[in-house]
Design a protein around this motif. Structure first.
Motif, mmCIF file in Angstrom:
data_model
loop_
_atom_site.group_PDB
_atom_site.id
_atom_site.type_symbol
_atom_site.label_atom_id
_atom_site.label_comp_id
_atom_site.label_asym_id
_atom_site.label_seq_id
_atom_site.Cartn_x
_atom_site.Cartn_y
_atom_site.Cartn_z
ATOM 1 N N ALA A 171 -5.175 -4.789 -1.886
ATOM 2 C CA ALA A 171 -3.722 -4.925 -2.717
ATOM 3 C C ALA A 171 -3.374 -5.297 -3.088
ATOM 4 O O ALA A 171 -2.491 -5.703 -3.690
ATOM 5 C CB ALA A 171 -3.218 -3.904 -2.374
ATOM 6 N N SER A 230 -9.674 -1.942 -3.184
ATOM 7 C CA SER A 230 -8.112 -1.988 -3.598
ATOM 8 C C SER A 230 -7.109 -2.137 -4.419
ATOM 9 O O SER A 230 -6.427 -2.284 -4.836
ATOM 10 C CB SER A 230 -7.518 -2.636 -2.213
ATOM 11 O OG SER A 230 -7.877 -3.879 -2.167
ATOM 12 N N LEU A 283 -4.703 0.540 -6.361
ATOM 13 C CA LEU A 283 -3.508 1.024 -5.753
ATOM 14 C C LEU A 283 -2.787 0.889 -6.080
ATOM 15 O O LEU A 283 -2.041 -0.026 -6.945
ATOM 16 C CB LEU A 283 -4.172 0.880 -4.104
ATOM 17 C CG LEU A 283 -4.868 0.905 -2.924
ATOM 18 C CD1 LEU A 283 -5.504 0.103 -1.889
ATOM 19 C CD2 LEU A 283 -5.419 2.845 -3.231
ATOM 20 N N ASN A 286 3.171 6.704 -3.722
ATOM 21 C CA ASN A 286 2.642 7.904 -2.811
ATOM 22 C C ASN A 286 2.588 8.630 -3.140
ATOM 23 O O ASN A 286 4.288 9.286 -2.874
ATOM 24 C CB ASN A 286 2.109 7.523 -1.577
ATOM 25 C CG ASN A 286 1.011 8.530 -1.170
ATOM 26 O OD1 ASN A 286 0.808 9.221 -1.898
ATOM 27 N ND2 ASN A 286 -0.025 7.131 0.203
ATOM 28 N N ILE A 304 -8.618 13.205 3.746
ATOM 29 C CA ILE A 304 -7.383 12.162 2.877
ATOM 30 C C ILE A 304 -6.275 13.402 3.804
ATOM 31 O O ILE A 304 -5.341 13.015 4.013
ATOM 32 C CB ILE A 304 -6.964 11.741 1.890
ATOM 33 C CG1 ILE A 304 -8.019 10.949 1.666
ATOM 34 C CG2 ILE A 304 -5.482 12.187 1.489
ATOM 35 C CD1 ILE A 304 -8.219 10.106 0.424
ATOM 36 N N LEU A 337 -14.201 2.597 -3.421
ATOM 37 C CA LEU A 337 -13.047 3.287 -3.416
ATOM 38 C C LEU A 337 -12.610 4.131 -2.960
ATOM 39 O O LEU A 337 -10.544 3.984 -2.581
ATOM 40 C CB LEU A 337 -12.742 3.260 -4.732
ATOM 41 C CG LEU A 337 -11.677 4.436 -5.535
ATOM 42 C CD1 LEU A 337 -10.759 3.193 -5.870
ATOM 43 C CD2 LEU A 337 -11.757 4.538 -6.906
ATOM 44 N N LEU A 338 -13.069 4.707 -2.217
ATOM 45 C CA LEU A 338 -12.501 6.023 -1.137
ATOM 46 C C LEU A 338 -11.903 5.267 -0.149
ATOM 47 O O LEU A 338 -11.163 5.512 0.587
ATOM 48 C CB LEU A 338 -13.624 6.834 -0.848
ATOM 49 C CG LEU A 338 -12.816 7.353 -0.358
ATOM 50 C CD1 LEU A 338 -11.814 8.527 -0.635
ATOM 51 C CD2 LEU A 338 -14.473 9.111 0.042
ATOM 52 N N ASN A 350 -8.754 3.787 -0.614
ATOM 53 C CA ASN A 350 -7.392 5.212 -0.895
ATOM 54 C C ASN A 350 -7.338 5.559 0.808
ATOM 55 O O ASN A 350 -5.901 5.474 0.863
ATOM 56 C CB ASN A 350 -7.817 6.337 -1.654
ATOM 57 C CG ASN A 350 -7.304 5.565 -3.343
ATOM 58 O OD1 ASN A 350 -6.862 5.819 -3.512
ATOM 59 N ND2 ASN A 350 -8.468 4.893 -3.806
ATOM 60 N N TYR A 398 -4.866 3.218 2.358
ATOM 61 C CA TYR A 398 -3.762 3.076 1.745
ATOM 62 C C TYR A 398 -2.867 3.947 2.752
ATOM 63 O O TYR A 398 -1.543 3.739 2.172
ATOM 64 C CB TYR A 398 -3.949 3.771 -0.003
ATOM 65 C CG TYR A 398 -2.611 3.935 -0.604
ATOM 66 C CD1 TYR A 398 -1.360 2.640 -0.838
ATOM 67 C CD2 TYR A 398 -2.424 4.787 -1.187
ATOM 68 C CE1 TYR A 398 -0.735 3.231 -2.046
ATOM 69 C CE2 TYR A 398 -1.225 4.828 -1.976
ATOM 70 C CZ TYR A 398 -0.440 4.385 -1.621
ATOM 71 O OH TYR A 398 0.728 4.764 -2.906
ATOM 72 N N GLU A 399 -3.567 5.045 2.648
ATOM 73 C CA GLU A 399 -2.709 6.557 3.571
ATOM 74 C C GLU A 399 -2.641 5.954 4.712
ATOM 75 O O GLU A 399 -1.836 6.212 5.454
ATOM 76 C CB GLU A 399 -3.601 7.829 3.775
ATOM 77 C CG GLU A 399 -3.799 8.070 2.126
ATOM 78 C CD GLU A 399 -3.178 8.909 1.489
ATOM 79 O OE1 GLU A 399 -1.901 8.570 2.228
ATOM 80 O OE2 GLU A 399 -3.028 8.549 0.381
ATOM 81 N N THR A 408 1.148 4.159 4.123
ATOM 82 C CA THR A 408 1.576 5.048 3.583
ATOM 83 C C THR A 408 1.898 5.540 4.827
ATOM 84 O O THR A 408 3.700 5.607 5.554
ATOM 85 C CB THR A 408 1.227 6.257 3.184
ATOM 86 O OG1 THR A 408 0.440 5.599 2.230
ATOM 87 C CG2 THR A 408 2.519 7.119 3.072
#
Length: 313
Positions: free
Chosen positions: A21, A62, A65, A69, A263, A295-296, A299, A302-303, A306
């Motif tokens: 990121a 990443s 991103l 969110n 997710i 890509l998945l 993400n 990224y969660e 979060t």
């Protein structure tokens, strides 16, 4: 010291050195809430190799991103000091020594107060991670989303393999099976007892077909009840996702979770403070030209960020 993501309005996201990121690349976790590390190791795989390039592939994807969110209502990058420490040293062909190396390099990250986000690499790397976490926090609960329980005894006479790390971790006293929940298991097995045996050790194992009947809220409730108040580690194998959406992995299994299902389960863990996370088994050589698996994976990672942002915000 606080590490912040560059402003995409002044520095386009496709520029700069490839870190997760676009987080600053540093050599110490001091001052970081989250420290991203890569572990480019894949010579403990039983089928397809290639996950040694997973950290690079995930970092590259990443770049897409963004800070906010919307599903969780939090400025992830604004809430956290995030640093990318680069890749840990490994020894290709030697999973046992690599586990020692991972533990030695990751423990200082934890003692600095950072939450490690580890990008694999095949799943054998989690043994070294768990050694570091147990050294700092004591035995941890494992919350696993994976097509496989990874609790087998050996492969080809080798006890340190990507299908064996949680059995080795149990034997070493690094994890508490009575507080652990392993979910998403599917596919053919070597024997009818393959999942019954780890259940007898205390693990709760939820096959993918059963998991898909749960709502995200039910999953989170079951995880919270299982984990309790003790330390917990979240491990995500990309083969948990159906290979139609995540083909780039070492041991694909059909009939997996859809991306929004996976997710959704991760997002539902809001409020849980994990000691660390990993995302493993991304093998970019098998990906589509659109980098769909990477890509998945980016993400999902990224969660994870979060979840930590929500706990520390």
């Amino acid at each position: 010291m606080s590490f912040k993501i560059p402003d995409a309005g002044s520095a386009p996201r496709y520029t700069g050195i490839r870190t997760f990121a676009r987080a600053p690349h540093v050599t110490s976790a001091e001052g970081a809430d989250v420290a991203v590390v890569g572990v480019p190791f894949d010579t403990a795989t039983s089928m397809r190799p290639g996950a040694r390039f997973g950290p690079a592939g995930i970092r590259d994807a990443s770049l897409l991103l963004r800070p906010w969110n919307p599903a969780q209502g939090v400025d992830v990058f604004g809430s956290l000091s995030i640093a990318d420490l680069g890749d840990l040293e490994t020894t290709p062909g030697n999973a046992s020594r690599t586990a020692d190396q991972i533990a030695a390099q990751l423990e200082p990250v934890l003692r600095a107060g950072a939450v490690p986000l580890t990008l694999g690499g095949d799943h054998s790397i989690v043994l070294g991670e768990l050694r570091a976490h147990a050294a700092v926090h004591g035995p941890v609960a494992v919350v696993l989303l994976d097509a496989h329980a990874d609790t087998w005894e050996q492969y080809y006479g080798e006890r340190y393999f990507h299908g064996t790390p949680f059995k080795r971790a149990l034997e070493e006293g690094l994890i508490d099976p009575a507080r652990s929940l392993l979910a998403g298991m599917r596919g053919s097995l070597y024997a009818s007892t393959d999942l019954d045996e780890p259940r007898s050790w205390g693990f709760e194992i939820v096959p993918c077909d059963e998991l898909r009947t749960w709502t995200p809220a039910e999953y989170a409730s079951r995880v919270a009840a299982r984990v309790g108040d003790g330390p917990a580690f979240l491990s995500f194998d990309i083969d948990c996702i159906d290979p139609a959406f995540a083909p780039a992995t070492g041991t694909p299994e059909v009939c997996g979770l859809l991306p929004h299902e996976a997710i959704g389960f991760v997002r539902a863990l809001r409020g849980m403070a994990f000691t660390g996370y990993d995302l493993v088994e991304v093998a970019p050589a098998y990906d589509t030209n659109a980098q769909t698996t990477a890509l998945l994976a980016a993400n999902i990672a990224y969660e994870f960020l979060t979840l930590t942002a929500l706990c520390r915000g």
